[in-house]
Design an enzyme around this catalytic site. Structure first.
Site, PDB file in Angstrom:
ATOM      1  CE  LYS A   1      51.454  49.642 -13.956  1.00  0.00           C
ATOM      2  NZ  LYS A   1      52.520  48.711 -13.575  1.00  0.00           N
TER       3      LYS A   1
ATOM      4  CD  GLU B   1      43.226  50.075   0.514  1.00  0.00           C
ATOM      5  OE1 GLU B   1      43.926  50.284   1.525  1.00  0.00           O
ATOM      6  OE2 GLU B   1      42.003  49.865   0.555  1.00  0.00           O
TER       7      GLU B   1
ATOM      8  CD  GLU C   1      55.463  51.785   3.239  1.00  0.00           C
ATOM      9  OE1 GLU C   1      55.473  52.464   2.201  1.00  0.00           O
ATOM     10  OE2 GLU C   1      54.559  50.995   3.538  1.00  0.00           O
TER      11      GLU C   1
HETATM   12  P1  NAD Z   1      54.658  52.006  -6.390  1.00  0.00           P
HETATM   13  O1  NAD Z   1      53.766  53.093  -5.952  1.00  0.00           O
HETATM   14  O2  NAD Z   1      56.014  52.327  -6.833  1.00  0.00           O
HETATM   15  O3  NAD Z   1      53.989  51.192  -7.607  1.00  0.00           O
HETATM   16  C1  NAD Z   1      52.710  50.638  -7.519  1.00  0.00           C
HETATM   17  C2  NAD Z   1      52.149  50.465  -8.917  1.00  0.00           C
HETATM   18  O4  NAD Z   1      51.984  51.749  -9.515  1.00  0.00           O
HETATM   19  C3  NAD Z   1      53.031  49.667  -9.876  1.00  0.00           C
HETATM   20  O5  NAD Z   1      52.175  48.892 -10.690  1.00  0.00           O
HETATM   21  C4  NAD Z   1      53.718  50.755 -10.693  1.00  0.00           C
HETATM   22  O6  NAD Z   1      54.117  50.352 -11.968  1.00  0.00           O
HETATM   23  C5  NAD Z   1      52.632  51.806 -10.784  1.00  0.00           C
HETATM   24  N1  NAD Z   1      53.098  53.172 -10.970  1.00  0.00           N
HETATM   25  C6  NAD Z   1      54.284  53.710 -10.599  1.00  0.00           C
HETATM   26  N2  NAD Z   1      54.312  55.024 -10.899  1.00  0.00           N
HETATM   27  C7  NAD Z   1      53.123  55.325 -11.470  1.00  0.00           C
HETATM   28  C8  NAD Z   1      52.530  56.523 -11.959  1.00  0.00           C
HETATM   29  N3  NAD Z   1      53.187  57.681 -11.925  1.00  0.00           N
HETATM   30  N4  NAD Z   1      51.274  56.478 -12.462  1.00  0.00           N
HETATM   31  C9  NAD Z   1      50.584  55.312 -12.469  1.00  0.00           C
HETATM   32  N5  NAD Z   1      51.086  54.146 -12.024  1.00  0.00           N
HETATM   33  C10 NAD Z   1      52.341  54.150 -11.511  1.00  0.00           C
HETATM   34  O7  NAD Z   1      54.618  50.994  -5.176  1.00  0.00           O
HETATM   35  P2  NAD Z   1      55.440  49.641  -4.989  1.00  0.00           P
HETATM   36  O8  NAD Z   1      56.835  50.015  -4.696  1.00  0.00           O
HETATM   37  O9  NAD Z   1      55.136  48.690  -6.111  1.00  0.00           O
HETATM   38  O10 NAD Z   1      54.710  49.036  -3.691  1.00  0.00           O
HETATM   39  C11 NAD Z   1      55.047  49.371  -2.442  1.00  0.00           C
HETATM   40  C12 NAD Z   1      54.087  50.366  -1.832  1.00  0.00           C
HETATM   41  O11 NAD Z   1      52.751  49.870  -1.859  1.00  0.00           O
HETATM   42  C13 NAD Z   1      54.379  50.603  -0.375  1.00  0.00           C
HETATM   43  O12 NAD Z   1      54.341  51.976  -0.078  1.00  0.00           O
HETATM   44  C14 NAD Z   1      53.247  49.879   0.341  1.00  0.00           C
HETATM   45  O13 NAD Z   1      52.961  50.345   1.623  1.00  0.00           O
HETATM   46  C15 NAD Z   1      52.124  50.064  -0.586  1.00  0.00           C
HETATM   47  N6  NAD Z   1      51.086  49.059  -0.333  1.00  0.00           N
HETATM   48  C16 NAD Z   1      49.905  49.436   0.259  1.00  0.00           C
HETATM   49  C17 NAD Z   1      48.920  48.490   0.551  1.00  0.00           C
HETATM   50  C18 NAD Z   1      47.618  48.881   1.185  1.00  0.00           C
HETATM   51  O14 NAD Z   1      46.680  48.084   1.126  1.00  0.00           O
HETATM   52  N7  NAD Z   1      47.495  50.048   1.788  1.00  0.00           N
HETATM   53  C19 NAD Z   1      49.141  47.160   0.235  1.00  0.00           C
HETATM   54  C20 NAD Z   1      50.357  46.801  -0.342  1.00  0.00           C
HETATM   55  C21 NAD Z   1      51.311  47.764  -0.640  1.00  0.00           C
END
Ligand code: NAD
Length: 488
Positions: free
Chosen positions: A183, A257, A391
């Site tokens: 996804k 991650e 963050e």
């Molecule tokens: P997010 O957590 O809002 O969403 C990430 C994914 O999870 C999306 O596909 C979203 O649709 C899905 N999602 C959202 N709520 C969910 C739930 N309750 N159950 C299952 N899936 C769900 O994150 P974002 O805003 O898309 O990305 C930014 C974040 O990602 C930042 O905190 C960033 O630091 C982190 N990030 C971490 C790494 C790493 O390698 N550590 C790399 C890139 C981004």
């Protein structure tokens, strides 16, 4: 006027069991540089996720599914073929990524896509090097271990490096012999859908790679589904915790991650001009929407004024611009919502008494309604201010100062996150001893942000657990089985 794209963008469908299918609902994916809709994409319901999981199970099922019948070398060849097809379609993929995410085309074309190819090829090669071991326990037994695929893996990806972070999961999952339900983030599904087309062209058996687009509800359906054995998630720490809770009911394996608030530490004996470049790159690359962004810059006090002046001079030359222009270094924030979040952190910084020394505003680029924010720097930041603790995930740098090594280590580690860190010094012993004392999954010395498919990446503390990239990722996509044979 922003440059027009020649890429043809079709409506997005779901890829289930090798077939493109409509979802019962759709959602818009936007171009953040213009604020306009790019296309509609299918939203997978729980029933769609169920169909995808069943297809993945059939493709996997022990011995009978087509995927388990392929040898490791054949699996590796397919992954390699996918990498070749990404390479062949690199211009289109890069442009799609830039249109959907707002990142500068030079990043999509020369960083994201080449690394997608590298990562796929790395795991294509690793497919034939996954093995158990024989262990000599006693004359009475022949004992050995087998490394077996976990089964059906749910891959949930964020929007900041859409195809790249998908490749970090797809590569090891497939190399180990799992099948996947993938996804992408709702903000940036387009390159993953294109990858689905390329996977069909590469010849993956039906059901091995399933793509379900949608938002949190689709993600929750993946996490709750009893037919999924493992979740590999990249995203925010808040959602990561929810996923861990959700996965507990079916005791799925989980790797997370998550976010970061990485300290970038500059000692007064550093090569200042290189450290300035590293600090700028560390926070403004990818518009600061980078999990390992160097968002807390710690300057040894005697360096502070000279260094800050140089930072400000560079930042003020970095104007947000059209992401499709090859010269652009700072693109558009991914969405209106994310732009509002970043602006609210800028307000919080001002309210908490940090000194705004560069940027701080939304700007318009070529008259567009896109979501652009100037490179922003706060001086005189204290480690307990909101802008230093949380963050921001945008182009906002917090500058802090310190007097000695113990003090900066204490401050650097005094944060819930532990994804990455950097140290700038000419003193080799200090560089290594500081690296050892930092609680972070990656430490860079006299550089920032380097990555390689062969090197593990992941977090300490609230930045998650498990490692992606490198050979260690294999441990998270396999089960280890012990076999005993009675020799008596
Ligand atoms: P997010 O957590 O809002 O969403 C990430 C994914 O999870 C999306 O596909 C979203 O649709 C899905 N999602 C959202 N709520 C969910 C739930 N309750 N159950 C299952 N899936 C769900 O994150 P974002 O805003 O898309 O990305 C930014 C974040 O990602 C930042 O905190 C960033 O630091 C982190 N990030 C971490 C790494 C790493 O390698 N550590 C790399 C890139 C981004």
């Amino acid at each position: 006027m922003l440059a027009a794209s020649k890429v043809k963008i079709e409506a997005g469908r779901l890829l289930i069991n090798g077939q493109w299918t409509e979802g019962s609902k759709t959602f818009d994916t936007m171009n953040p540089a213009t604020g306009e809709v790019l296309t509609q994409v299918a939203e997978a319901s729980a029933a769609d996720v169920d169909r995808a999981v069943q297809a993945a199970r059939r493709a996997f099922e022990d011995g009978s599914g087509p995927w388990r019948k392929l040898s490791a070398s054949e699996r590796g060849r397919l992954i390699w073929r996918l990498a070749d097809l990404v390479e062949k379609n690199i211009e289109e993929l890069a442009e799609l990524e830039t249109l959907d995410n707002g990142k500068p085309i030079f990043e999509s074309r020369y960083v994201d896509m080449p690394m997608v190819i590298d990562v796929l090829r790395y795991y294509a090669g690793l497919a034939t090097k996954i093995h158990g071991e024989t262990v000599n326990t006693s004359e009475a037994a022949f004992t050995y271990t087998l490394r077996e695929p976990v089964g059906v893996v749910g891959l949930i990806v964020p929007w900041n490096f859409p195809l790249l972070l998908a490749s970090w999961k797809i590569g090891p999952a497939l190399a180990c012999g799992n099948t996947i339900v993938l996804k992408p983030a709702e903000q940036t599904p387009l390159t993953t859908l294109k990858l689905g087309e390329l996977a069909i062209e590469a010849g993956f058996p039906a059901g091995v790679i399933n793509i379900v687009t949608g938002g949190p509800e689709t993600g929750k359906a993946i996490v709750a589904h009893p037919g999924i054995d493992k979740i590999a998630f990249t995203g925010s720490t808040t959602v990561g915790k929810e996923i861990m809770r959700g996965a507990a009911d079916t005791l799925k394996r989980v790797t997370l991650e998550l976010g970061g608030k990485s300290p970038n530490i500059v000692f007064s004996d550093a090569d200042v001009d290189n450290a300035v470049k590293g600090a700028i790159n560390g926070i403004f690359y990818g518009k600061g929407e980078v999990c390992n962004a160097g968002s807390r810059l710690f300057l040894e006090r005697k360096l502070k004024d000279e260094f800050t002046e140089k930072l400000v001079a560079r930042a003020s030359k970095m104007k947000p611009a059209d992401p499709l222009d090859p010269k652009t270094k700072l693109g558009a924030i991914v969405s209106q919502e994310q732009m509002q979040t970043v602006l609210s952190y800028i307000d919080a910084g001002k309210k908490d008494g940090a000194k705004l020394v560069a940027g701080g505003n939304r700007v318009s680029v070529d008259g567009s309604k896109g979501f652009f924010i100037e490179p922003t720097i706060f001086g005189d930041v204290q480690n307990d201010m909101k802008i230093a603790r949380e963050e921001i995930f945008g182009p906002v740098l917090s500058v802090l100062s310190f007097d000695d090594v113990d003090e900066v280590i204490e401050q650097a580690n005094n944060n819930p996150y532990g994804l990455a860190a950097a140290v700038w010094t000419r003193d080799v012993k200090k560089a290594h001893s500081v690296s050892r004392r930092l609680k972070a999954g990656t430490v860079w010395i006299n550089t920032y942000g380097l990555m390689d498919a062969a090197l593990p990446f992941g977090g300490y503390k609230s930045s998650g657990f498990g490692r992606e990239l490198g050979a260690h990722a294999i441990e998270h996509y396999t089960e280890l089985k012990t076999v005993w044979l009675n020799m008596l």
